[in-house]
Write an enzyme that holds these catalytic residues in place. Sequence first.
Site: not given
Length: 346
Positions: A7, A56, A145, A204, A330
């Site tokens: 990842n 990923r 995501h 963000r 994940e």
Amino acid sequence: MNLLVVNAGSSSLKLRLLGEDNTVLADTTVDRWSGEMRPLEDFLRGAPSVDAVGHRVVHGGSEFTSATAINDDVRAEIEALTGLAPLHQPRALAGIDAARQLLHAVPQVACFDTAFHATMPAAAATYAVPASWRRKWDLRRYGFHGLSHAYASRRAAELADRPGARVVSCHLGSGASLAAVANGRSVDTTMGFTPLAGLVMATRSGDVDPGLLVWLQRAGLTLDELEDGLEHHSGLAGLSEAGGDLRDVRQAAENGDAHAILALQVYVHRLRQGIAAMAASLGGIDVLVFTGGVGEHDAALRADTTAGLAFLGIGPNSTAVAVVVVEAREDIEIATQTRTLLKETS
């Protein structure tokens, strides 16, 4: 099958080796990773044997809508998408290259964050911009995501014992997004063509009036200044003077800092608004799940958020909607997708 999950984030590298039952056999995180092979080499030296690798990859564009075995052509197509995820795609490629070199005889699979949202209906995925733009640049809402939302929504439905549930998944970390999931399939999400859209995040902006951005450019901001401001100096960091970490913002708010108080209010307002919008896309809601660093660990935020959603049947005195907290995994989703693909192609 021992499966290595690679990842690669924008600045970090997480390596986890999972056994057949997803038991963690080895685990490490490199916080400041610049793409070199050494951390993976060191990890493999002390780990059990590896039978397959799942990577990923943040952006799969329109080309990759499911887990895909990596070969030279696939690697080239992933690299061609770098412009859509300039922070993440090069690091994913560095992880792929390192693993292919060190484990050249082991099958390697790419799992894409955008793939989960490929099931969104056209009404949710299409931008109302000129058709010539959409055709030329393949403009659409991709969503992100996806690996986290896929796992969290499935696990939440299991924990709530509501198979086929309408789930609103809240992935809340430094990046944040929501997904509307019906019977395991994404039907809407808050992020769009890029991971800048949607909720207020650590640094963000989330959704901003596009006319405001045009106005700022006409007022003198350069394109680089605009991009840097929206990516790195907006969100909680732009609203408060306490930075982008929600823990620091909450502490400042508790000390009476007006900017931090406003930052929390804006964050929760947009989060509630987004959850209601996702519920509307689903035609109702059965399960609300929180995951990610903020979603898992900030109980006050969860309470503040759900306190304004009683009209959806969410609240301490209602059983209409199950509210669940799920650890972000994940790695399990990547392992599941990788094993499934390898079994189908064996």
